[in-house]
Design an enzyme around this catalytic site. Structure first.
Site, PDB file in Angstrom:
ATOM      1  N   GLU A  25       0.834  -1.199   0.000  1.00 44.86           N
ATOM      2  CA  GLU A  25       0.000   0.000   0.000  1.00 44.86           C
ATOM      3  C   GLU A  25       0.872   1.254   0.000  1.00 44.86           C
ATOM      4  O   GLU A  25       2.000   1.245   0.485  1.00 44.86           O
ATOM      5  CB  GLU A  25      -0.905  -0.005   1.245  1.00 44.86           C
ATOM      6  N   ASN A 175     -12.765  -1.535  -0.353  1.00 42.36           N
ATOM      7  CA  ASN A 175     -11.853  -1.940   0.706  1.00 42.36           C
ATOM      8  C   ASN A 175     -12.402  -1.451   2.040  1.00 42.36           C
ATOM      9  O   ASN A 175     -12.744  -0.276   2.183  1.00 42.36           O
ATOM     10  CB  ASN A 175     -10.464  -1.336   0.481  1.00 42.36           C
ATOM     11  N   GLU A 176     -12.493  -2.357   2.986  1.00 41.07           N
ATOM     12  CA  GLU A 176     -12.941  -2.019   4.344  1.00 41.07           C
ATOM     13  C   GLU A 176     -14.146  -1.082   4.324  1.00 41.07           C
ATOM     14  O   GLU A 176     -14.190  -0.063   5.006  1.00 41.07           O
ATOM     15  CB  GLU A 176     -11.786  -1.428   5.158  1.00 41.07           C
ATOM     16  N   TYR A 244      -5.797  -8.842  11.779  1.00 40.90           N
ATOM     17  CA  TYR A 244      -4.473  -8.549  12.333  1.00 40.90           C
ATOM     18  C   TYR A 244      -4.421  -9.036  13.783  1.00 40.90           C
ATOM     19  O   TYR A 244      -5.382  -8.846  14.545  1.00 40.90           O
ATOM     20  CB  TYR A 244      -4.195  -7.047  12.316  1.00 40.90           C
ATOM     21  N   GLU A 295      -5.858  -8.977   4.000  1.00 40.45           N
ATOM     22  CA  GLU A 295      -4.818  -8.384   4.842  1.00 40.45           C
ATOM     23  C   GLU A 295      -4.706  -9.208   6.119  1.00 40.45           C
ATOM     24  O   GLU A 295      -5.717  -9.502   6.764  1.00 40.45           O
ATOM     25  CB  GLU A 295      -5.153  -6.930   5.204  1.00 40.45           C
ATOM     26  N   GLN A 346       2.658  -5.745   5.640  1.00 38.89           N
ATOM     27  CA  GLN A 346       2.831  -5.332   4.254  1.00 38.89           C
ATOM     28  C   GLN A 346       4.224  -5.714   3.784  1.00 38.89           C
ATOM     29  O   GLN A 346       4.989  -6.305   4.539  1.00 38.89           O
ATOM     30  CB  GLN A 346       2.618  -3.822   4.159  1.00 38.89           C
TER      31      GLN A 346
END
Length: 482
Positions: A25, A175-176, A244, A295, A346
């Site tokens: 990103e 996204n999100e 995460y 992610e 990332q």
């Protein structure tokens, strides 16, 4: 002595190479002074990208790379990143309020596609549906993928240096969207997805696969409600969720208890997959829609990386992160019947990264070495395994006459002796064993880039159909049996 048994008559199918995907990103130092230094930099580069990273990244066979976000995509205008670089605008990006760095747009679509070509990865473009219209996404797809000499946008692509289409195979539609991507409800997003996917259909000339925005980690309700509202009204390939590991102490100087806490959180990936899978099956019993983990990774307090906090969310990667990487990839391998893609976040100078770079310096992290050890699983036929010690995370596969077994020891300070055998298959006669092990806190730095590296491969014989192996404490072992 603990046991690992390979069950030769049971398999969940082929491990998609895209499970070993990556994410880069436009955030902090991922690109600027990370991956990208520019053609005129004294740092050795290939068309502006660090040569060290290009060569090291290519060596682990990255199957796919997601871009330009993440949250960055929510305000990204693809036109800002095309045309002569000196004419591109400087813009305020999504992350400006966090680090007050503006986006130079030096890396745009053409540069990103070139990087993918250099490293052998297929591009995955996350489209902005929050701040742009369906026609904007349609125009971007047309610019990227329409054949040469067909439309004005294809001609513009040629004028910018790439007559042939880029043939982007994956597009994320949003996204999100449950958060920064519009704070939508699942029903609202499902309707937006249908609208964008439908309008872009006429320019999807290469059969690109669409990936829908899924849940924020444990929000299984989002998955169920999206599936109900979507009702298979238009093309879809995958539904993505993000997860995460929460914070558990300092990235480097964590305690044993914090080690255990983070290992437990990482292990929950399996439960997440099972719960989202169950919610999807109620509306998609034939499993036509794949699960994508867009992610994932460890999210530590930032500031521990070499930039000293200048690069947003930059963190060190220790053997703890390496073990969590191995554990997670084993989970994905063992759910290859449902997981079709996963992109670690990332790539550089950020969360759970494979590379740290700045100025003339560039190094690989322990996480990188796990991807190197595990690359033999890509495209392999998964083999079910039975393990007697639950602190061992294991997966296995076979490809081209080689059985690859990977094992991660989640114990902080206890080695595990194991015997590997096989049921309903031949195990082979010769094995090559490679070990990645170090103190749990060990990590690589610019000053000591090889503090954590795999040991030399050791060849041994398989006696009587049994192979004895020791998996070191907080260590990872790859066994290749021929």
């Amino acid at each position: 002595m603990e046991k690992i048994c390979l069950i030769g008559c049971e398999s969940r199918g082929v491990i998609a190479p895209e499970i070993y995907g990556h994410f880069a990103e436009h955030i902090g130092g991922v690109y600027y002074d990370g991956l990208w230094v520019g053609e005129d930099s004294p740092v050795e580069n290939i068309r502006g990208f660090r040569k060290f990273i290009v060569e090291k990244f290519r060596a682990i066979h990255p199957p796919v790379l997601r871009w330009p976000g993440g949250c960055f995509a929510e305000t990204y205008n693809w036109r800002d990143g095309i045309g002569p670089r000196e004419c591109r605008p400087k813009t305020v990006n999504w992350w400006y309020n966090y680090d007050h760095r503006v986006e130079s747009n030096a890396v745009g679509a053409h540069e990103f596609m070139d990087f993918c070509e250099q490293v052998g990865a297929r591009p995955y473009v996350a489209a902005n549906i929050t701040a742009q219209t369906p026609m904007d996404m349609r125009s971007f797809m047309e610019y990227l993928n329409m054949p040469e000499n067909t439309t004005t946008l294809a001609a513009e692509r040629a004028e910018n240096g790439h007559p042939a289409p880029f043939d982007v195979p994956y597009f994320g539609i949003g996204n999100e969207n449950w958060g920064g991507g519009g704070n939508m409800t699942p029903e609202q997003y499902a309707r937006e997805y249908v609208k964008y996917a439908t309008i872009c259909g006429s320019v999807n000339v290469n059969g690109a696969k669409y990936i829908a925005c899924g849940a924020d980690s444990w929000n299984v309700d989002w998955t169920e409600r999206f599936m109900r509202e979507f009702a298979h009204r238009c093309p879809i390939w995958g539904l993505a969720f993000h997860y995460y590991c929460g914070r558990a102490g300092d990235p480097v100087s964590f305690t044993r208890e914090e080690w255990d806490t983070l290992i437990a959180k990482a292990s929950q990936m399996e439960t997440l997959i099972e719960r989202h899978n169950a919610a999807m099956l109620a509306h998609d019993p034939d499993k036509r829609i794949k699960i994508v983990v867009d992610e994932w990774g460890c999210w530590h307090p930032d500031g521990s990386g070499p930039s000293g906090g200048y690069n947003l969310f930059e963190q060190q990667s220790t053997m703890r992160d390496a073990v969590i990487t191995a554990l997670t990839l084993n989970i994905f391998n063992n759910h290859c019947d449902r997981i079709a893609m996963a992109n670690v976040a990332q790539l550089c100078n950020n969360l759970h990264c494979l590379f740290l770079a700045g100025g003339e310096h560039a190094i690989v992290t322990p996480t990188y070495h796990v991807y190197d050890l595990y690359k033999g699983h890509q495209g392999g036929e998964q083999i079910e395994v039975a393990v007697t010690d639950k602190s061992l995370s294991v997966s296995a596969s076979e490809k081209d006459g080689v059985i690859t077994v990977t094992a991660a020891n989640t114990n902080y300070d206890k080695a595990i002796d194991v015997e590997i055998s096989a049921f309903a298959r031949e195990l082979g006669t010769t094995a090559e064993i490679t070990v990645l092990a170090a103190d749990p806190h060990a990590h690589n730095t610019f000053e000591n880039p090889d503090a954590v590296v795999p040991g030399a491969a050791q060849t041994c014989s398989v006696g009587g159909g049994v192979l004895a192996v020791t998996v070191p404490a907080s260590g990872i072992v790859r066994i290749e049996i021929r």
